[in-house]
Scaffold this active site. Sequence first.
Site, PDB file in Angstrom:
ATOM      1  CG  HIS A  75      -2.054   1.000   1.022  1.00 33.21           C
ATOM      2  ND1 HIS A  75      -1.939   2.311   1.418  1.00 33.21           N
ATOM      3  CD2 HIS A  75      -3.265   0.875   0.431  1.00 33.21           C
ATOM      4  CE1 HIS A  75      -3.055   2.941   1.083  1.00 33.21           C
ATOM      5  NE2 HIS A  75      -3.876   2.100   0.476  1.00 33.21           N
ATOM      6  CD  GLU A 109      -8.655  -3.324  -4.202  1.00 36.36           C
ATOM      7  OE1 GLU A 109      -9.734  -3.879  -3.902  1.00 36.36           O
ATOM      8  OE2 GLU A 109      -8.589  -2.252  -4.810  1.00 36.36           O
TER       9      GLU A 109
END
Length: 380
Positions: A261, A314
């Site tokens: 991330h 996700e």
Amino acid sequence: MENDYTKGLRGVVAAETTVGDVRGTEGFFHYRQYDATDLARHCSLEEVAFLLLEGDLPDGAERAAFAAEVDAARPLPDHVAAALPALARAGDTLDAYRAAVALLGGPPLMDLTPAERRAGAVALIARTPVLLAALHRLARGVDPVDWVPGRPWAEGYLRAVTGATPSPAHTRALDAYLVATVDHGFNASTFTARVVASTGASLTAAVGAAVGALAGPRHGGAPSRALELLDEIGEPATVEAVDRVVRAKLAAGERIMGFGHAVYRTEDPRARLLRGIALDLGDPLAARAMVVERRVLELLAAHRPGRVLPANVELYAGVVMAACGVPADMFTPTFTASRVIGWCAHALEQAAEGTIIRPAARYTGPPAPEPLPAPRSSAA
Ligand code: COA
């Protein structure tokens, strides 16, 4: 100062906002003054949409009035409804949605009062799930489903996509997913929406541009790819099976979808939330995702020592959506159905601020000015 350059604008403060924030080292994010994961656990998408537009959660009367306002805004203008079958032929629901949003049009934000801008945002928030579900169904040769007013938004969306009334557990799970993905700091699509809004262009121009940014696999386009990773590893997800698939990808220089991330340097709180929801739903894929997560974290730690590459939203988003009956090609469109709320809140804030966003770039080409080359003869 002029020559300062931060690749990818990491950590560069480009605006002030009261919409929300992400604290990457803490693993925390919030909408307005509330912990976003608390909101996902305890509030509905409609309440959170109100929070983003109005600044606080609605009381009972406000909740009912807002729900009625959104229901009244859901029907599509005739020219847009008539164009949907042709747009659906784009094949990709988000491409078709971008075209539909362009057809919705609207005046420049700069020419509107705050009340008119807010009405535009309510209309776009109301119509986005209607458009996405209708385009998805039309692309498959089935008729769109009429939206039933007065029902929870998540239930309406699942019914509009699948054609069947979802169970309360699936409605609640999808609602939590949608709430958890409404906003997330100055991500690429939100920044895009704000850049376009800062020019004074229409809200639909801002949202259309933001969708383009969201569609990229480094941003919102990853949930089906994370699910593909789980499929590739297969069942049972043994350490050997994970190693075989993941080591081959890393050796080929590929990124492991659902991990890493730009901001979080610890567990993504959305991954934690959705992992719990996936497990509560009792879906076997959730158990497989957990085994995969554990092993991939070890492999990534060895692959990039010193760099924390946590599971991101996700990884479990696809698991939750699939368990709720959302087809894989609707994962990113479903993300869009919630994120449009954040884009609208940011675009309205940016429009009210009134300054065009206009950063600088560092020129790295040949020194300028150089004399123009001698005119070339046109004779061959
Ligand atoms: N798998 C393998 N390696 C990864 C990785 C992943 N998922 N994510 C980052 N890395 C590596 C990069 O290769 C890079 O290594 P290097 O310094 O040796 O080149 C390092 O970690 C830092 O990567 P960088 O691109 O600077 O990180 P970022 O913070 O800009 O990237 C993402 C963030 C999300 C774009 C990135 O982690 C990624 O591509 N993840 C996979 C796609 C995904 O899940 N997207 C959904 C995001 S919510």
